[in-house]
Scaffold this motif. Structure first.
Motif, PDB file in Angstrom:
ATOM      1  N   PHE A 215       1.563  -0.958   0.168  1.00  0.00           N
ATOM      2  CA  PHE A 215       0.305   0.126   0.204  1.00  0.00           C
ATOM      3  C   PHE A 215       0.564   1.171  -0.302  1.00  0.00           C
ATOM      4  O   PHE A 215       0.025   2.412  -0.774  1.00  0.00           O
ATOM      5  CB  PHE A 215      -0.680   0.163   1.226  1.00  0.00           C
ATOM      6  CG  PHE A 215      -1.816  -1.278   1.139  1.00  0.00           C
ATOM      7  CD1 PHE A 215      -3.250  -1.312   0.286  1.00  0.00           C
ATOM      8  CD2 PHE A 215      -1.630  -2.381   1.612  1.00  0.00           C
ATOM      9  CE1 PHE A 215      -4.133  -2.179   0.248  1.00  0.00           C
ATOM     10  CE2 PHE A 215      -3.528  -2.927   1.715  1.00  0.00           C
ATOM     11  CZ  PHE A 215      -3.609  -2.962   0.913  1.00  0.00           C
ATOM     12  N   GLU A 216       1.912   1.032   0.719  1.00  0.00           N
ATOM     13  CA  GLU A 216       2.423   2.615   0.760  1.00  0.00           C
ATOM     14  C   GLU A 216       3.492   2.659  -0.930  1.00  0.00           C
ATOM     15  O   GLU A 216       3.298   3.815  -1.168  1.00  0.00           O
ATOM     16  CB  GLU A 216       4.035   2.231   1.911  1.00  0.00           C
ATOM     17  CG  GLU A 216       3.899   2.155   2.620  1.00  0.00           C
ATOM     18  CD  GLU A 216       3.461   0.448   3.699  1.00  0.00           C
ATOM     19  OE1 GLU A 216       2.634   0.909   4.962  1.00  0.00           O
ATOM     20  OE2 GLU A 216       3.165  -0.605   2.893  1.00  0.00           O
TER      21      GLU A 216
ATOM     22  N   ALA B  58      -9.879  -1.584   0.017  1.00  0.00           N
ATOM     23  CA  ALA B  58      -8.295  -2.601  -0.217  1.00  0.00           C
ATOM     24  C   ALA B  58      -8.194  -2.519   0.889  1.00  0.00           C
ATOM     25  O   ALA B  58      -7.202  -3.756   1.433  1.00  0.00           O
ATOM     26  CB  ALA B  58      -7.845  -2.443  -1.523  1.00  0.00           C
ATOM     27  N   GLU B  59      -7.509  -1.265   1.268  1.00  0.00           N
ATOM     28  CA  GLU B  59      -6.636  -1.243   2.982  1.00  0.00           C
ATOM     29  C   GLU B  59      -7.733  -1.493   3.702  1.00  0.00           C
ATOM     30  O   GLU B  59      -6.303  -2.187   4.486  1.00  0.00           O
ATOM     31  CB  GLU B  59      -6.584   0.495   2.879  1.00  0.00           C
ATOM     32  CG  GLU B  59      -5.516   0.465   3.764  1.00  0.00           C
ATOM     33  CD  GLU B  59      -4.542   1.482   3.397  1.00  0.00           C
ATOM     34  OE1 GLU B  59      -3.594   2.093   4.879  1.00  0.00           O
ATOM     35  OE2 GLU B  59      -4.284   2.603   2.375  1.00  0.00           O
ATOM     36  N   GLY B  60      -8.826  -1.092   4.080  1.00  0.00           N
ATOM     37  CA  GLY B  60     -10.210  -1.638   4.849  1.00  0.00           C
ATOM     38  C   GLY B  60     -10.188  -3.069   4.841  1.00  0.00           C
ATOM     39  O   GLY B  60     -10.639  -3.222   5.515  1.00  0.00           O
ATOM     40  N   VAL B  61      -9.974  -4.117   4.269  1.00  0.00           N
ATOM     41  CA  VAL B  61     -10.185  -5.590   3.776  1.00  0.00           C
ATOM     42  C   VAL B  61      -8.887  -5.727   4.093  1.00  0.00           C
ATOM     43  O   VAL B  61      -9.298  -6.923   4.950  1.00  0.00           O
ATOM     44  CB  VAL B  61      -9.902  -5.689   2.371  1.00  0.00           C
ATOM     45  CG1 VAL B  61      -9.673  -7.290   2.749  1.00  0.00           C
ATOM     46  CG2 VAL B  61     -11.501  -5.945   1.504  1.00  0.00           C
ATOM     47  N   ALA B  62      -7.564  -5.075   3.838  1.00  0.00           N
ATOM     48  CA  ALA B  62      -6.450  -5.762   4.896  1.00  0.00           C
ATOM     49  C   ALA B  62      -6.211  -5.649   6.136  1.00  0.00           C
ATOM     50  O   ALA B  62      -6.090  -6.354   7.243  1.00  0.00           O
ATOM     51  CB  ALA B  62      -4.878  -5.287   4.502  1.00  0.00           C
TER      52      ALA B  62
ATOM     53  N   LEU C 102      -1.221  -8.102   5.743  1.00  0.00           N
ATOM     54  CA  LEU C 102      -1.797  -9.645   6.332  1.00  0.00           C
ATOM     55  C   LEU C 102      -0.454 -10.281   7.328  1.00  0.00           C
ATOM     56  O   LEU C 102      -0.856 -10.085   7.830  1.00  0.00           O
ATOM     57  CB  LEU C 102      -2.791 -10.239   5.736  1.00  0.00           C
ATOM     58  CG  LEU C 102      -3.764  -9.966   5.209  1.00  0.00           C
ATOM     59  CD1 LEU C 102      -5.050 -10.884   4.268  1.00  0.00           C
ATOM     60  CD2 LEU C 102      -5.128  -9.250   6.096  1.00  0.00           C
ATOM     61  N   ILE C 103       0.327 -10.287   6.180  1.00  0.00           N
ATOM     62  CA  ILE C 103       1.365 -11.060   6.575  1.00  0.00           C
ATOM     63  C   ILE C 103       2.144 -10.572   7.432  1.00  0.00           C
ATOM     64  O   ILE C 103       2.684 -11.558   8.390  1.00  0.00           O
ATOM     65  CB  ILE C 103       2.271 -11.654   5.965  1.00  0.00           C
ATOM     66  CG1 ILE C 103       2.127 -12.583   3.985  1.00  0.00           C
ATOM     67  CG2 ILE C 103       3.837 -11.690   6.088  1.00  0.00           C
ATOM     68  CD1 ILE C 103       2.952 -12.204   3.432  1.00  0.00           C
TER      69      ILE C 103
END
Length: 465
Positions: free
Chosen positions: A129-130, A145-149, A180-181
């Protein structure tokens, strides 16, 4: 006694905690953003990370030597230093180092090892994301996408991302996996293409060594399933059947599903209705083409990641050319690399405008497209996965009527053919029907992003033939 930002009462001998120094940097960023351009902030300052604070020295880590050079130049560093000292007066000196300098200090230069998913598929560590450049064309999908992560399986499930080739769909999938990782390492992840899912399923059916339970264990018990290019299952009924049950098992048990596609579910005629309904049950969001400012930021970022110094006037030239030719991000990066490599061959340390004009003259902006009505119809059929008989036939099913209107509109755009002649090409239809189809698409282009994307994608297909 209270002060600005972090307490002023700390002495220089006090060692700030990791939480404190990160807070200092986080509070400093808005102050810097007010002083520099948005492109400079996104590319060179926002990407800096906190390294350490020792004996009054506040150290930031840049992504590369090139990024460090940009951040420490006279146009940026005074604002960085001033903001940090204003936020935390305990700071005496601000310094910026690159990964090589950090390694020489005896500390690891960050996590550069690729992450592993549940089935040991490699996640691209550079797709985070960065370093995903956000602009008007993708800000909503990036936030989703960031919200899901951050909250998998909660608010947005499934997330369906669609858009043209090379606009960042795969990057976002990898960004979710990378987040997530690092932050939710207890969760299991499967990141795969729809082709991989299909091949695994076929292997399970044919193989005596791998029972169906092993396949279902992998795909139906994972905490997060990320599938790229899901459109390719549309013409595979048995794969659709298996994915339908996989999808249901995961979503019903609160596990996250994220899918990408080059088109909206409604534009997959052979997709089963129940599958289409599942895809549309969460959030569907498109990625549009970037504007010139966003393309400029992307090119800057790519140059930094490749540790290349490219003058701003070259970046601006390439960004404008990319807009004029409606290039996707992947092709735009290839154009940048082409110019850099040409400059090296000419023994120049940095490329010039003349280099750009020389090496890119094989892709003129006003390239004339030579095509035929039959070719346009063929490309529409290919895009919607239908036959020419479906287009020119009499059936008025939605999955045929809409492609027919796109064919009409694109023929009128590319070719100077009378409406009566277009009607004859499309099953001897009346010219008023042809006019209605053309006007309908013209009208939708003003407000419907999905229609815009379809017209753009098929136009590219026609031009490439």
């Amino acid at each position: 006694m209270c002060g600005k930002g972090i307490d002023q009462g700390r002495s220089l001998g006090v060692k700030l905690s990791t939480m404190d120094i990160n807070k200092v940097w986080k509070q400093s960023l808005p102050k810097i953003a007010d002083k520099v351009s948005s492109i400079s902030f996104d590319c060179w300052i926002k990407t800096l990370s906190v390294d350490s604070f020792t004996n009054g020295v506040f150290t930031l880590l840049a992504e590369s030597k090139n990024a460090k050079d940009y951040a420490t130049n006279d146009r940026h560093f005074p604002y960085i230093e001033s903001a940090v000292k204003d936020t935390a007066p305990v700071v005496e000196t601000v310094t910026i180092i690159d990964p090589v300098e950090k390694e020489q200090r005896g500390a690891p230069a960050g996590n550069t090892k690729p992450g592993k998913t549940k089935d040991q598929l490699t996640v691209n560590p550079n797709m985070t994301f960065e370093n995903f450049i956000v602009g008007k064309s993708n800000e909503v999908v990036a936030a989703a996408a960031e919200g899901v992560a951050k909250n998998p399986g909660k608010r947005i499930n499934p997330l369906f991302i669609y858009g043209g080739v090379g606009l960042g769909k795969t990057h976002l999938l990898n960004a979710i996996a990378n987040h997530l990782i690092i932050n939710k390492h207890e969760l299991s992840i499967v990141l795969a293409t729809s082709e991989k899912f299909t091949n695994d399923y076929i292997y399970t059916i044919k193989s005596k060594d791998q029972p169906a339970e092993a396949f279902r264990e992998k795909y139906r018990t994972t905490d997060v399933l990320l599938i790229d290019d899901i459109q390719f299952i549309a013409d595979k009924p048995s794969t659709q059947e298996e994915f339908f049950h996989t999808f249901n098992d995961l979503v019903q048990n609160g596990r996250q599903v994220v899918l990408t596609s080059d088109r909206h579910p409604d534009d997959m005629p052979k997709l089963q209705e129940r599958m289409r309904s599942r895809f549309k049950s969460g959030l569907i969001q498109d990625i549009g083409s970037p504007d010139v400012e966003m393309r400029t930021a992307i090119l800057h970022k790519k140059a930094i990641m490749e540790n290349e110094h490219v003058p701003e006037e070259i970046i601006a030239y390439l960004a404008r050319l990319a807009v004029d030719q409606d290039m996707n991000i992947r092709d735009m990066g290839g154009m940048l690399n082409k110019v850099i490599q040409y400059a090296r061959l000419m023994n120049r340390p940095i490329p010039t405008i003349e280099d750009c004009a020389t090496i890119l003259n094989d892709t003129p902006q006003d390239k004339k497209v030579q095509t035929t009505a039959d070719n346009i119809i063929d490309q529409v059929c290919k895009y919607f996965n239908i036959t020419k008989a479906d287009i020119i036939g009499k059936r008025r099913n939605r999955e045929f009527v809409e492609p027919r209107m796109f064919a009409i509109y694109l023929i009128t755009e590319f070719l100077n053919i009378p409406l009566v002649s277009i009607g004859q090409l499309l099953g001897n239809r009346d010219h008023t029907t042809i006019m209605h189809g053309r006007n309908k698409i013209q009208s939708l282009l003003a407000t419907d992003n999905r229609v815009k994307m379809i017209v753009k994608d098929i136009s590219k297909m026609v031009r490439s033939e």
